[in-house]
Scaffold this motif. Sequence first.
Motif, PDB file in Angstrom:
ATOM      1  N   ALA A 264       0.852  -1.120   0.138  1.00 32.25           N
ATOM      2  CA  ALA A 264      -0.279   0.033  -0.142  1.00 32.25           C
ATOM      3  C   ALA A 264       0.870   1.177   0.093  1.00 32.25           C
ATOM      4  N   LEU A 265       1.834   1.246   0.790  1.00 31.00           N
ATOM      5  CA  LEU A 265       2.787   2.372   0.807  1.00 31.00           C
ATOM      6  C   LEU A 265       3.550   2.803  -0.617  1.00 31.00           C
ATOM      7  N   GLY A 266       3.908   1.592  -1.201  1.00 35.57           N
ATOM      8  CA  GLY A 266       4.547   1.680  -2.505  1.00 35.57           C
ATOM      9  C   GLY A 266       3.579   2.289  -3.579  1.00 35.57           C
ATOM     10  N   LEU A 267       2.248   1.964  -3.501  1.00 35.33           N
ATOM     11  CA  LEU A 267       1.408   2.533  -4.289  1.00 35.33           C
ATOM     12  C   LEU A 267       1.060   4.256  -3.904  1.00 35.33           C
ATOM     13  N   ILE A 268       1.045   4.297  -2.629  1.00 33.61           N
ATOM     14  CA  ILE A 268       1.092   5.876  -2.327  1.00 33.61           C
ATOM     15  C   ILE A 268       2.252   6.534  -2.845  1.00 33.61           C
ATOM     16  N   THR A 296      10.183   8.319  -6.403  1.00 32.40           N
ATOM     17  CA  THR A 296       9.156   7.473  -5.804  1.00 32.40           C
ATOM     18  C   THR A 296       9.871   6.441  -5.167  1.00 32.40           C
ATOM     19  N   THR A 297      11.108   6.231  -5.348  1.00 31.09           N
ATOM     20  CA  THR A 297      11.881   5.138  -4.641  1.00 31.09           C
ATOM     21  C   THR A 297      12.279   5.687  -3.143  1.00 31.09           C
ATOM     22  N   GLY A 329      16.739  -3.196  -7.853  1.00 32.23           N
ATOM     23  CA  GLY A 329      15.783  -2.702  -8.971  1.00 32.23           C
ATOM     24  C   GLY A 329      16.315  -1.658  -9.757  1.00 32.23           C
ATOM     25  N   VAL A 330      16.483  -0.329  -8.868  1.00 32.02           N
ATOM     26  CA  VAL A 330      16.850   0.886  -9.534  1.00 32.02           C
ATOM     27  C   VAL A 330      18.209   0.642 -10.223  1.00 32.02           C
ATOM     28  N   ILE A 331      19.421  -0.198  -9.561  1.00 32.76           N
ATOM     29  CA  ILE A 331      20.634  -0.253  -9.971  1.00 32.76           C
ATOM     30  C   ILE A 331      20.456  -1.127 -11.208  1.00 32.76           C
ATOM     31  N   ILE A 413       7.442   0.206  -6.194  1.00 36.82           N
ATOM     32  CA  ILE A 413       7.248   1.190  -7.054  1.00 36.82           C
ATOM     33  C   ILE A 413       6.710   0.730  -8.661  1.00 36.82           C
ATOM     34  N   VAL A 414       6.034  -0.252  -8.684  1.00 34.50           N
ATOM     35  CA  VAL A 414       5.744  -0.792  -9.926  1.00 34.50           C
ATOM     36  C   VAL A 414       4.634  -0.120 -10.742  1.00 34.50           C
TER      37      VAL A 414
END
Length: 689
Positions: A264-268, A296-297, A329-331, A413-414
């Motif tokens: 949920a926090l990722g969606l926010i 977002t990250t 994932g970011v890397i 963060i999809v």
Amino acid sequence: MSFVYAVSLFTVLVAFAFAAYLFLWVRRQKEGNARIMEVSALIKAGANTFMRREYGILAVFACIVAALIVLFLPKPFWQGDFSQNLAMMVAYLAGTILSAIAGKIGILVATSANARTAEGARQGIKPAFLIGFRGGAVMGLAVVGFSLLGVSLVLMLLGDSSILLGFSFGASSLALFAKAGGGIFTKTADVSADLTGKVELGIPEDDPRNPAVIADNVGDKVGDGAGMGADLFDSNVAAMTAALVIAEGLGGAANTMMVFCYAALGLIASIIGIATARINQNGNPTRALNSSTYVTTGLFIVLTALATAIFQGFSWRVWGASTVGLLVGVIIGITTDYFTDDSKPIVRRVAHASHSGSAFTVLSGISYGFISVLPAMIGIAVSALVAYKLCAPMGDGYAMYGIAMAAVGMLSIVGMIISNDAYGPIVDNARGLAEMGNLGEETIRVADELDSAGNTVKAVTKGFAIGAAGLTVISLLGAYMSEANAALIAAGREIITGFDVMNPLVFFGILIGAAIPAVFSAMLMLGVDKNAQRMVEEIHRQFREIRGLKEGKEGVQPDYGRCIHIATSGALMELIPAGLVAILSTMVVGFIGGPLAIGGFLLGNIVSGLLLALFMSNAGGLWDNSKKYVEAGNEGGKGSEAHKAAVVGDTVGDPFKDTAGPSINTQITVVSLVASLMSAIFVAYSLFR
């Protein structure tokens, strides 16, 4: 848990409300001239026709699978509680339906935003970027909202995390076929249009004289739009499912709560990142897209740290595992960008190699594509190892839970990732519409700049999705062990504590599992090859028989519908066999070698599949942007020998990056879920035990 469910559902409502606002904002923008409206309508009609026929076939497939689930899963109906089988079937159908809706939303938004983005490019890069990005963001928010909604409702209403495996299998199986079918369609048209238009006739990329250009634009929608939406919906659901299955085995509500809270926090965080995305009139669209991802990250890391500090029972070790997953994932995205961005040296080296002919374009692209695999594979390995070691001291089973939460973190963060990815086909279509609508060279230049950013970001998001799939399937391997051990205990047999490669059953499974991604990829690319040959013949026929078409005489139009029909029929013919090979091979190995052989099968499938998926995705993006670099006036520019060689490289890379590569990660997920769902049957009915 009631509080967590309430917060999750409220977050979903906020995401849907913001998505609706963005959709209405896009719809208020000006559409463009009559020619653009006409072409846009053709693209929309073609995309809807394909989706309708594809979903019709997949509905029949889903009904057959649902009937088999009622009879045999999680246990044969004569052995188990029949209500469990019914619940599994309902969850499976819910997964397929929500995955289909996610794909349909992608088509709806993209076909509304493409013409408006082309018109926005007449005013400059800022308005065009905002329309394209916000159009993509609608899909991003909808996909993540549906995944969180579906997982929450299934667990809340049925109360058994094992049933979520059915929901995830529904999402994965539809995503597998949607991605494969859409990928075959889009690359059939793209390869045919490039080879006949650019290489043979020397006409521009989106010249309306080419009968395949509308099919090419339709393909962007059904492949990169609907297909990728279903793919990332599946990845997000699978990551949450694996974490929840392992969490239930560990006991304690806090472990389950963390999964929902972090999702949920990722969606926010994604909502805030999307809302703050901006670009100035002379800005760089690639930098703007990447900046939104970094915002977002950072937000996710801060928000989850606050939640971990506030809620009792939340572990900082688990937070560390999810953070490591996200950062890796970011890397992976950054390393992918290095190999596929036309402002970086690798793309320029391949473009320079094109001077010597198409063979050198292909050889250099393949070589750098293989090199690009190493950083991502190291990243997946490091994140799994760190997550394992961080959480292992918490007790038995927590090490695999840590890996599962690293996957949840990577996919947190999809919503932003899908927004970036869906932006790609919108601006790609806008570029074609700008040319077909005669909007002028400056508008086409702006659209080209947006499209180049879209290609780079698409390559990054594919790398991100494949990396996330890697962690997800490692955690699904843990979920498989949990399900298989429950069946082994019930049968009074020794449980599985690991997979010894010296065990002949495990080694048998490894060898078969490693071969499946290669066969699966070959079947998809052969589908593109066969269909593209048919379409090239049709294009030649039209140029030969329609008088005045090649010369571009006023009032003379190609038969766009015939090319759309060829791409549609060919894709629908080819999409089922490749998926069935993956599913049936899993079942054959399970019935021959039992649970140990399936463990080896999954290990081989994961390693081989990740390597091939990363290689094909990165090599394809590298060739695509090498071509665009030449077309921008470098290395001889359009019409030069280097350009023709670069186009050949791009046509090789097209099925790599948009058909086979991104479909493999879904194939890995599907076979992992089939293994978990059928683990009890493999324990009871296998030739070698």
